[in-house]
Design a protein around this motif. Structure first.
Motif, PDB file in Angstrom:
ATOM      1  N   GLY A  45       0.815  -1.212   0.000  1.00  0.00           N
ATOM      2  CA  GLY A  45       0.000   0.000   0.000  1.00  0.00           C
ATOM      3  C   GLY A  45       0.847   1.260   0.000  1.00  0.00           C
ATOM      4  O   GLY A  45       0.539   2.231  -0.710  1.00  0.00           O
ATOM      5  N   SER A  46       1.935   1.251   0.786  1.00  0.00           N
ATOM      6  CA  SER A  46       2.843   2.406   0.819  1.00  0.00           C
ATOM      7  C   SER A  46       3.498   2.609  -0.536  1.00  0.00           C
ATOM      8  O   SER A  46       3.622   3.740  -1.018  1.00  0.00           O
ATOM      9  CB  SER A  46       3.918   2.192   1.886  1.00  0.00           C
ATOM     10  N   LEU A  47       3.912   1.518  -1.176  1.00  0.00           N
ATOM     11  CA  LEU A  47       4.542   1.608  -2.492  1.00  0.00           C
ATOM     12  C   LEU A  47       3.595   2.221  -3.517  1.00  0.00           C
ATOM     13  O   LEU A  47       3.979   3.113  -4.291  1.00  0.00           O
ATOM     14  CB  LEU A  47       4.979   0.214  -2.951  1.00  0.00           C
ATOM     15  N   ILE A  48       2.350   1.769  -3.517  1.00  0.00           N
ATOM     16  CA  ILE A  48       1.358   2.299  -4.456  1.00  0.00           C
ATOM     17  C   ILE A  48       1.066   3.766  -4.154  1.00  0.00           C
ATOM     18  O   ILE A  48       1.003   4.608  -5.068  1.00  0.00           O
ATOM     19  CB  ILE A  48       0.072   1.466  -4.406  1.00  0.00           C
ATOM     20  N   LEU A  49       0.894   4.088  -2.871  1.00  0.00           N
ATOM     21  CA  LEU A  49       0.582   5.464  -2.481  1.00  0.00           C
ATOM     22  C   LEU A  49       1.718   6.413  -2.851  1.00  0.00           C
ATOM     23  O   LEU A  49       1.489   7.482  -3.446  1.00  0.00           O
ATOM     24  CB  LEU A  49       0.312   5.523  -0.983  1.00  0.00           C
ATOM     25  N   TYR A  50       2.960   6.057  -2.508  1.00  0.00           N
ATOM     26  CA  TYR A  50       4.101   6.901  -2.829  1.00  0.00           C
ATOM     27  C   TYR A  50       4.228   7.095  -4.340  1.00  0.00           C
ATOM     28  O   TYR A  50       4.465   8.215  -4.814  1.00  0.00           O
ATOM     29  CB  TYR A  50       5.392   6.278  -2.297  1.00  0.00           C
ATOM     30  N   SER A  51       4.087   6.011  -5.093  1.00  0.00           N
ATOM     31  CA  SER A  51       4.272   6.078  -6.543  1.00  0.00           C
ATOM     32  C   SER A  51       3.179   6.915  -7.199  1.00  0.00           C
ATOM     33  O   SER A  51       3.456   7.697  -8.122  1.00  0.00           O
ATOM     34  CB  SER A  51       4.299   4.671  -7.141  1.00  0.00           C
ATOM     35  N   CYS A  52       1.950   6.767  -6.735  1.00  0.00           N
ATOM     36  CA  CYS A  52       0.857   7.581  -7.288  1.00  0.00           C
ATOM     37  C   CYS A  52       1.068   9.052  -6.989  1.00  0.00           C
ATOM     38  O   CYS A  52       0.839   9.916  -7.851  1.00  0.00           O
ATOM     39  CB  CYS A  52      -0.484   7.101  -6.721  1.00  0.00           C
ATOM     40  N   TYR A  53       1.503   9.353  -5.769  1.00  0.00           N
ATOM     41  CA  TYR A  53       1.748  10.761  -5.425  1.00  0.00           C
ATOM     42  C   TYR A  53       2.866  11.350  -6.277  1.00  0.00           C
ATOM     43  O   TYR A  53       2.751  12.471  -6.781  1.00  0.00           O
ATOM     44  CB  TYR A  53       2.109  10.867  -3.946  1.00  0.00           C
ATOM     45  N   ILE A  54       3.940  10.593  -6.462  1.00  0.00           N
ATOM     46  CA  ILE A  54       5.071  11.093  -7.242  1.00  0.00           C
ATOM     47  C   ILE A  54       4.673  11.329  -8.694  1.00  0.00           C
ATOM     48  O   ILE A  54       4.981  12.387  -9.279  1.00  0.00           O
ATOM     49  CB  ILE A  54       6.259  10.113  -7.166  1.00  0.00           C
ATOM     50  N   ASN A  55       3.972  10.370  -9.291  1.00  0.00           N
ATOM     51  CA  ASN A  55       3.698  10.414 -10.726  1.00  0.00           C
ATOM     52  C   ASN A  55       2.502  11.280 -11.109  1.00  0.00           C
ATOM     53  O   ASN A  55       2.469  11.810 -12.219  1.00  0.00           O
ATOM     54  CB  ASN A  55       3.495   8.995 -11.264  1.00  0.00           C
ATOM     55  N   PHE A  56       1.545  11.418 -10.195  1.00  0.00           N
ATOM     56  CA  PHE A  56       0.332  12.141 -10.559  1.00  0.00           C
ATOM     57  C   PHE A  56       0.157  13.470  -9.838  1.00  0.00           C
ATOM     58  O   PHE A  56      -0.685  14.278 -10.236  1.00  0.00           O
ATOM     59  CB  PHE A  56      -0.898  11.264 -10.284  1.00  0.00           C
ATOM     60  N   VAL A  57       0.945  13.693  -8.784  1.00  0.00           N
ATOM     61  CA  VAL A  57       0.790  14.936  -8.026  1.00  0.00           C
ATOM     62  C   VAL A  57       2.096  15.730  -7.988  1.00  0.00           C
ATOM     63  O   VAL A  57       2.153  16.872  -8.462  1.00  0.00           O
ATOM     64  CB  VAL A  57       0.309  14.654  -6.584  1.00  0.00           C
ATOM     65  N   TYR A  58       3.144  15.127  -7.449  1.00  0.00           N
ATOM     66  CA  TYR A  58       4.359  15.888  -7.143  1.00  0.00           C
ATOM     67  C   TYR A  58       5.016  16.483  -8.380  1.00  0.00           C
ATOM     68  O   TYR A  58       5.408  17.641  -8.376  1.00  0.00           O
ATOM     69  CB  TYR A  58       5.353  14.996  -6.410  1.00  0.00           C
ATOM     70  N   ILE A  59       5.149  15.697  -9.445  1.00  0.00           N
ATOM     71  CA  ILE A  59       5.842  16.216 -10.631  1.00  0.00           C
ATOM     72  C   ILE A  59       5.033  17.276 -11.362  1.00  0.00           C
ATOM     73  O   ILE A  59       5.556  17.980 -12.236  1.00  0.00           O
ATOM     74  CB  ILE A  59       6.203  15.083 -11.608  1.00  0.00           C
TER      75      ILE A  59
END
Length: 330
Positions: free
Chosen positions: A27-41
């Motif tokens: 769950g942490s892996l999915i959450l971190y990756s979604c935030y990085i790819n869809f929000v942070y960048i």
């Protein structure tokens, strides 16, 4: 002996499954990756917005990136956030107006950038170092932060929660009379958590940096992951053995999260100048991981020697406390 050790591994693996440790890691892996790819960048804040008040129109060479305002009051209002920069040219001579960000180096960059936009043709082009664009730079930084957070906060809590569960089930007392060494009892848990952290670091890095870049930095990242994982797992093991219950451990966990790791993140990512931070035990570990994400092994032999000796000392300390705890359990 090997059968006993394999039995310990199997038992610890089942406890991690029952505690939904792997599910939480996924769950942490999915959450971190979604935030990085869809929000942070996509958070593309303009670098140091610059505002100009020039009623006499004396700054004819000013860049189009400067926003002109029609009053000194508006210029002062726009420059109060500690990020934007104002330029007052009402007297013919440009004057920088800004609220300090609290970091001297950042304030100098802001002033230099504003002066550059006033006369961009007078400045020579900057030398380009490296091949990363802004998006890849952001990906490296935020992936490093998430990995360090996962290893320090979750890693510290994960092994300790497993040990507290064994205490409640009476397994510590059972282990005390089994023909399996205390070292094997510790190594089985450390080995499983280390392996899971290495897999997590690999997936997080490759998913968010891409396969070519991720694989190029992975050897450095996995080395630092192993060091940090062992430190936090041993620290969690030690604290869980000393403290009587999970409630007391939760308070210690809060202290770790707020007062120990937070200053390291602030100093490492915001550039806050604290002379004492270099003596913080977590700071060299964080900076080594940060360098690893740029494929740089900046840590020297002294760093690895200190890490190795500290790890051995922690292991021996944990083993001593475990023997004492098992003796208490009878």
């Amino acid at each position: 002996m090997w059968r006993g050790f394999l039995a310990l591994l199997k038992k610890d693996f089942k406890l991690m499954l029952s505690g939904r440790f792997f599910l939480l890691a996924l769950g942490s892996l999915i959450l971190y990756s979604c935030y990085i790819n869809f929000v942070y960048i996509n958070l593309d804040q303009n670098i140091y917005p610059v505002y100009l008040y020039d009623p006499l129109h004396t700054q004819s060479t000013a860049s189009a990136e400067i926003t002109e305002v029609d009053s000194i009051e508006k210029l002062q209002a726009e420059s109060r956030d500690g990020y934007a920069v104002g330029i007052d040219a009402s007297n013919g001579t440009p004057e920088i107006i800004m609220v300090s960000s609290g970091i001297d180096s950042t304030d100098r960059y802001r002033a230099a950038y504003a002066n550059f936009l006033l006369s961009p043709k007078l400045y020579t082009a900057a030398e380009i170092i490296g091949q990363d664009n802004k998006e890849m730079k952001n990906r490296r930084e935020i992936t490093c932060e998430f990995l360090v957070f996962e290893l320090t906060e979750v890693g510290f809590l994960g092994l300790a929660s497993l040990l507290f569960k064994e205490k409640q089930m009476g397994l510590i007392r059972v282990h005390g009379v089994l023909p399996v060494g205390k070292t094997a009892f510790i190594v089985s848990k450390l080995g499983l958590f280390l392996l899971s952290d290495l897999v997590f670091a690999t997936l997080l890095t490759v998913i968010n940096l891409g396969i070519p870049v991720g694989l190029s930095v992975l050897p450095h990242v996995l080395l630092q992951t192993g060091i940090l994982s062992m430190f936090m797992a041993l620290a969690g093991f030690f604290c869980a053995l000393l403290l009587p219950g999970f409630r007391q451990f939760s308070l210690l966990y809060l202290v770790l999260a707020v007062f120990i790791t937070t200053p390291v993140f602030l100093a490492g990512q915001t550039g806050i100048a604290w002379d004492w931070i270099k003596y913080h035990p977590m700071y060299p570990l964080f900076m080594a991981m940060k360098n690893a994400y740029w494929g740089v092994s900046a840590a020297n032999g002294i760093y690895y020697t200190i890490c190795g000796l500290t790890m051995i000392a922690l292991f021996l300390l944990v083993r001593h406390v475990l023997v004492r705890e098992m003796a208490k359990e009878g």
